[in-house]
Design an enzyme around this catalytic site. Structure first.
Site, PDB file in Angstrom:
ATOM      1  N   ASP A   1       0.837  -1.196   0.000  1.00 51.31           N
ATOM      2  CA  ASP A   1       0.000   0.000   0.000  1.00 51.31           C
ATOM      3  C   ASP A   1       0.871   1.244   0.000  1.00 51.31           C
ATOM      4  O   ASP A   1       1.691   1.439   0.900  1.00 51.31           O
ATOM      5  CB  ASP A   1      -0.927  -0.012   1.215  1.00 51.31           C
ATOM      6  CG  ASP A   1      -2.025   1.022   1.088  1.00 51.31           C
ATOM      7  OD1 ASP A   1      -2.445   1.319  -0.052  1.00 51.31           O
ATOM      8  OD2 ASP A   1      -2.463   1.550   2.122  1.00 51.31           O
TER       9      ASP A   1
ATOM     10  N   HIS B   1      -3.907  13.832   1.155  1.00 52.96           N
ATOM     11  CA  HIS B   1      -4.116  12.866   2.245  1.00 52.96           C
ATOM     12  C   HIS B   1      -2.907  12.836   3.178  1.00 52.96           C
ATOM     13  O   HIS B   1      -3.055  12.879   4.401  1.00 52.96           O
ATOM     14  CB  HIS B   1      -4.378  11.476   1.667  1.00 52.96           C
ATOM     15  CG  HIS B   1      -4.402  10.394   2.715  1.00 52.96           C
ATOM     16  ND1 HIS B   1      -5.443  10.252   3.607  1.00 52.96           N
ATOM     17  CD2 HIS B   1      -3.503   9.425   3.023  1.00 52.96           C
ATOM     18  CE1 HIS B   1      -5.196   9.233   4.420  1.00 52.96           C
ATOM     19  NE2 HIS B   1      -4.020   8.710   4.098  1.00 52.96           N
TER      20      HIS B   1
ATOM     21  N   GLU C   1     -10.302   3.771   3.495  1.00 46.72           N
ATOM     22  CA  GLU C   1      -9.437   4.568   2.629  1.00 46.72           C
ATOM     23  C   GLU C   1      -9.837   4.273   1.198  1.00 46.72           C
ATOM     24  O   GLU C   1      -9.810   3.118   0.759  1.00 46.72           O
ATOM     25  CB  GLU C   1      -7.957   4.240   2.870  1.00 46.72           C
ATOM     26  CG  GLU C   1      -7.487   4.743   4.234  1.00 46.72           C
ATOM     27  CD  GLU C   1      -5.980   4.698   4.409  1.00 46.72           C
ATOM     28  OE1 GLU C   1      -5.307   3.947   3.688  1.00 46.72           O
ATOM     29  OE2 GLU C   1      -5.479   5.440   5.289  1.00 46.72           O
TER      30      GLU C   1
ATOM     31  N   GLU D   1      -9.057   4.058  -2.460  1.00 49.84           N
ATOM     32  CA  GLU D   1      -7.836   3.929  -3.255  1.00 49.84           C
ATOM     33  C   GLU D   1      -8.133   3.226  -4.572  1.00 49.84           C
ATOM     34  O   GLU D   1      -9.147   2.542  -4.714  1.00 49.84           O
ATOM     35  CB  GLU D   1      -6.776   3.109  -2.492  1.00 49.84           C
ATOM     36  CG  GLU D   1      -6.475   3.650  -1.096  1.00 49.84           C
ATOM     37  CD  GLU D   1      -5.221   3.047  -0.473  1.00 49.84           C
ATOM     38  OE1 GLU D   1      -4.337   2.563  -1.201  1.00 49.84           O
ATOM     39  OE2 GLU D   1      -5.143   3.067   0.772  1.00 49.84           O
TER      40      GLU D   1
ATOM     41  N   ASP E   1      -8.945   0.281   1.679  1.00 47.03           N
ATOM     42  CA  ASP E   1      -7.939  -0.101   2.668  1.00 47.03           C
ATOM     43  C   ASP E   1      -8.497   0.225   4.054  1.00 47.03           C
ATOM     44  O   ASP E   1      -8.160   1.246   4.651  1.00 47.03           O
ATOM     45  CB  ASP E   1      -6.647   0.677   2.371  1.00 47.03           C
ATOM     46  CG  ASP E   1      -5.550   0.384   3.368  1.00 47.03           C
ATOM     47  OD1 ASP E   1      -5.543  -0.722   3.924  1.00 47.03           O
ATOM     48  OD2 ASP E   1      -4.710   1.275   3.585  1.00 47.03           O
TER      49      ASP E   1
ATOM     50  N   ARG F   1      -7.961   3.517  13.033  1.00 47.49           N
ATOM     51  CA  ARG F   1      -7.088   4.678  13.292  1.00 47.49           C
ATOM     52  C   ARG F   1      -6.485   4.666  14.690  1.00 47.49           C
ATOM     53  O   ARG F   1      -5.360   5.139  14.888  1.00 47.49           O
ATOM     54  CB  ARG F   1      -7.868   5.973  13.091  1.00 47.49           C
ATOM     55  CG  ARG F   1      -8.406   6.170  11.708  1.00 47.49           C
ATOM     56  CD  ARG F   1      -7.296   6.164  10.673  1.00 47.49           C
ATOM     57  NE  ARG F   1      -7.839   6.323   9.325  1.00 47.49           N
ATOM     58  CZ  ARG F   1      -7.124   6.136   8.227  1.00 47.49           C
ATOM     59  NH1 ARG F   1      -5.852   5.779   8.311  1.00 47.49           N
ATOM     60  NH2 ARG F   1      -7.670   6.296   7.038  1.00 47.49           N
TER      61      ARG F   1
ATOM     62  N   GLN G   1      -3.772   2.113  14.712  1.00 49.12           N
ATOM     63  CA  GLN G   1      -2.689   2.659  13.879  1.00 49.12           C
ATOM     64  C   GLN G   1      -1.861   3.696  14.636  1.00 49.12           C
ATOM     65  O   GLN G   1      -0.632   3.660  14.613  1.00 49.12           O
ATOM     66  CB  GLN G   1      -3.302   3.291  12.618  1.00 49.12           C
ATOM     67  CG  GLN G   1      -2.277   3.846  11.627  1.00 49.12           C
ATOM     68  CD  GLN G   1      -2.949   4.457  10.392  1.00 49.12           C
ATOM     69  OE1 GLN G   1      -4.166   4.467  10.269  1.00 49.12           O
ATOM     70  NE2 GLN G   1      -2.145   4.958   9.474  1.00 49.12           N
TER      71      GLN G   1
ATOM     72  N   LYS H   1      -4.266  -2.315   9.686  1.00 42.20           N
ATOM     73  CA  LYS H   1      -4.692  -2.474   8.297  1.00 42.20           C
ATOM     74  C   LYS H   1      -4.641  -3.917   7.827  1.00 42.20           C
ATOM     75  O   LYS H   1      -4.886  -4.205   6.658  1.00 42.20           O
ATOM     76  CB  LYS H   1      -3.831  -1.598   7.385  1.00 42.20           C
ATOM     77  CG  LYS H   1      -4.147  -0.116   7.548  1.00 42.20           C
ATOM     78  CD  LYS H   1      -3.006   0.752   7.088  1.00 42.20           C
ATOM     79  CE  LYS H   1      -3.315   2.226   7.239  1.00 42.20           C
ATOM     80  NZ  LYS H   1      -4.194   2.764   6.179  1.00 42.20           N
TER      81      LYS H   1
ATOM     82  N   THR I   1      -8.822  -5.856   3.392  1.00 45.20           N
ATOM     83  CA  THR I   1      -8.723  -4.925   2.274  1.00 45.20           C
ATOM     84  C   THR I   1      -9.721  -5.416   1.240  1.00 45.20           C
ATOM     85  O   THR I   1      -9.654  -6.573   0.823  1.00 45.20           O
ATOM     86  CB  THR I   1      -7.311  -4.938   1.664  1.00 45.20           C
ATOM     87  OG1 THR I   1      -6.358  -4.648   2.690  1.00 45.20           O
ATOM     88  CG2 THR I   1      -7.176  -3.908   0.542  1.00 45.20           C
TER      89      THR I   1
ATOM     90  N   GLU J   1     -10.212  12.201   7.609  1.00 44.60           N
ATOM     91  CA  GLU J   1     -10.102  13.545   7.043  1.00 44.60           C
ATOM     92  C   GLU J   1     -11.464  14.226   6.951  1.00 44.60           C
ATOM     93  O   GLU J   1     -11.592  15.413   7.248  1.00 44.60           O
ATOM     94  CB  GLU J   1      -9.481  13.464   5.652  1.00 44.60           C
ATOM     95  CG  GLU J   1      -8.067  12.905   5.643  1.00 44.60           C
ATOM     96  CD  GLU J   1      -7.644  12.486   4.252  1.00 44.60           C
ATOM     97  OE1 GLU J   1      -7.850  11.292   3.907  1.00 44.60           O
ATOM     98  OE2 GLU J   1      -7.138  13.340   3.513  1.00 44.60           O
TER      99      GLU J   1
HETATM  100 MN    MN Z   1      -3.946   2.969   2.491  1.00 44.75          MN
END
Ligand code: MN
Length: 423
Positions: free
Chosen positions: A128, A135, A201, A203, A235, A239, A242, A255, A259, A366
């Site tokens: 990833d 971002h 996420e 992507e 993804d 948080r 993380q 993560k 996925t 975000e």
């Molecule tokens: Mn990612």
């Protein structure tokens, strides 16, 4: 160009004859096999290959398999051969071999509503990247403050971490909220339990078709030709887990639990008319990373969120893949530059795709600015992060003249965390 399959000509469908994305499907008790999407139908490529209407120059059949890997490994020449033959068979007025064969058509064309879609390829490895500048800046501001937002390497290197191939799942797979360690803001000690800050996420996933050998770097042009196609990729990210675990080696459990990818791989060939350039470089890149032409793509993207029991989904973000700072070919080149072998079936996430405006961000972190600004959803609910029962869906398409090259959707619903054991 039109198809004799009318549902492919509506202008609204994700799957006109210009697209022809590859996937793996089955019906009822049948074995999974390769297909392309056309309008509201799934075209069985194993049936076409067996009937002698589709040949990619391999010594044995490649489409009667539960994954695209054997076909992808044949490389660009075979991909082009298949695309030409399938276009001729499906476009109106070219090759009537399929159109006029009612018996074969009845066997090979399956309504999409009757098809179960599977993971389209065996995921060899999952990496990833972190190539969206907005971002990276937003997350950097929240985790480290505005003065250290963009890491010092960011404008020189498409940075990434090695993720887990084992938990890449096809769209529609339910996802369990992960358990883990986290250290809530203001607490002196870490706690253990279900993640409280579960996120997505948005992507694009690059699918590697042609491999390179260990110890043999590739140029950006060579990398570009190694890319079979693209999928939508979510993804999923915890948080709180993380934030506690990520230094110094990057994300791990935050993560590794899931996925999700869309079931149809849209080929680089179908997306060729939508190539666009990466933004102007703030620092000149090393020669090995310099592009020789437009290698990024103009792909519209959106995220919807639908709580359990809600009458409709709310669109919470709209953005575009062209916002990325590094192209997929640059990412693949960088991945191989130190000698890493890239394999058929490697999946490379682009990094979260956030546009410059607040409603263009590609994650809840975000969009709600770390949970400080909850989102208002249709029906009156609000969200800081994902609640159990919420369904998150990604959509994407390249807008052509009267048609669109669509990706279908990449969706997943969050289930409660696993039962805690007597640890
Ligand atoms: Mn990612």
């Amino acid at each position: 160009m039109k198809s004799w399959i009318e549902s492919a000509n509506t202008g609204e469908t994700d799957f006109p004859v210009q697209n022809l994305p590859y996937g793996v499907f089955s019906r009822a008790d049948e074995a999974p096999r390769c297909a392309v999407a056309i309008g509201d139908q799934v075209l069985d490529l194993a049936a076409l290959e067996a009937a002698g209407l589709l040949s990619v120059g391999a010594s044995e059949p490649v489409f009667d398999r539960p994954a695209l890997n054997a076909f992808m490994a044949l490389g660009l020449g075979a991909w082009d051969m298949a695309r030409i033959q399938l276009t001729n068979l499906l476009a109106d007025g070219d090759d009537p071999a399929l159109k006029d064969d009612a018996d074969l058509g009845a066997r090979a064309l399956v309504p999409m509503a009757d098809a179960t879609m599977h993971l389209p390829f065996e995921v060899s490895g999952y990496t990833d990247f972190y190539s969206g500048r907005q971002h990276a800046y937003n997350v950097g501001v929240m985790f480290r403050g505005p003065e250290n937002a963009l890491p010092p390497n960011w404008l020189h290197i498409p940075i990434a971490y090695n993720g887990r191939a084992s938990t890449v799942v096809v769209s529609g797979t339910d996802i369990r909220r992960p358990l883990g360690q986290m250290k809530p803001h203001g607490e002196d000690a870490p706690i253990f339990g279900p993640s409280r800050r579960l996120d997505i996420e948005l992507e694009m996933g690059m699918v590697v078709g042609s491999p390179n050998a260990m110890g043999e770097p590739v140029t950006v042009d060579e990398a570009d030709a190694m890319i079979f196609g693209f999928v939508l990729l979510n993804d999923w990210s915890a948080r709180d887990i993380q934030a506690w675990e990520y230094q110094p080696l990057g994300p791990f459990q935050a993560k590794a639990f899931a996925t999700s990818i869309s079931p149809w791989v849209v080929t680089a060939a179908a997306l060729a008319p939508f190539r666009t350039s990466t933004p102007e470089r703030e620092h000149e890149l090393f020669p090995y990373l310099r592009e020789t032409g437009p290698m990024l793509y103009d792909i519209e993207l959106e995220i919807t969120m639908q709580p359990e029991g809600a009458a409709k989904a709310t669109t919470i973000s709209r953005t575009n893949y062209k916002n990325m700072y590094y192209s997929p070919a640059q990412q693949l080149t960088h991945h191989a530059i130190g000698g890493c072998a890239m394999n058929t079936g490697d999946l490379l996430g682009s990094g979260t795709i956030s546009g410059p405006e607040k409603d263009q961000y590609g994650s809840l972190l975000e969009l709600t600015w770390g949970g400080k600004e909850p989102l208002a959803l249709e029906g009156g609910e609000t969200r800081k992060f994902i609640e159990n029962g919420d369904r998150l869906t990604l959509k994407g398409w390249a807008q052509g003249d009267g048609h669109r090259i669509g990706f279908g959707e990449c969706t997943g619903t969050i289930l409660p965390s696993p039962e805690q054991k007597d640890w």
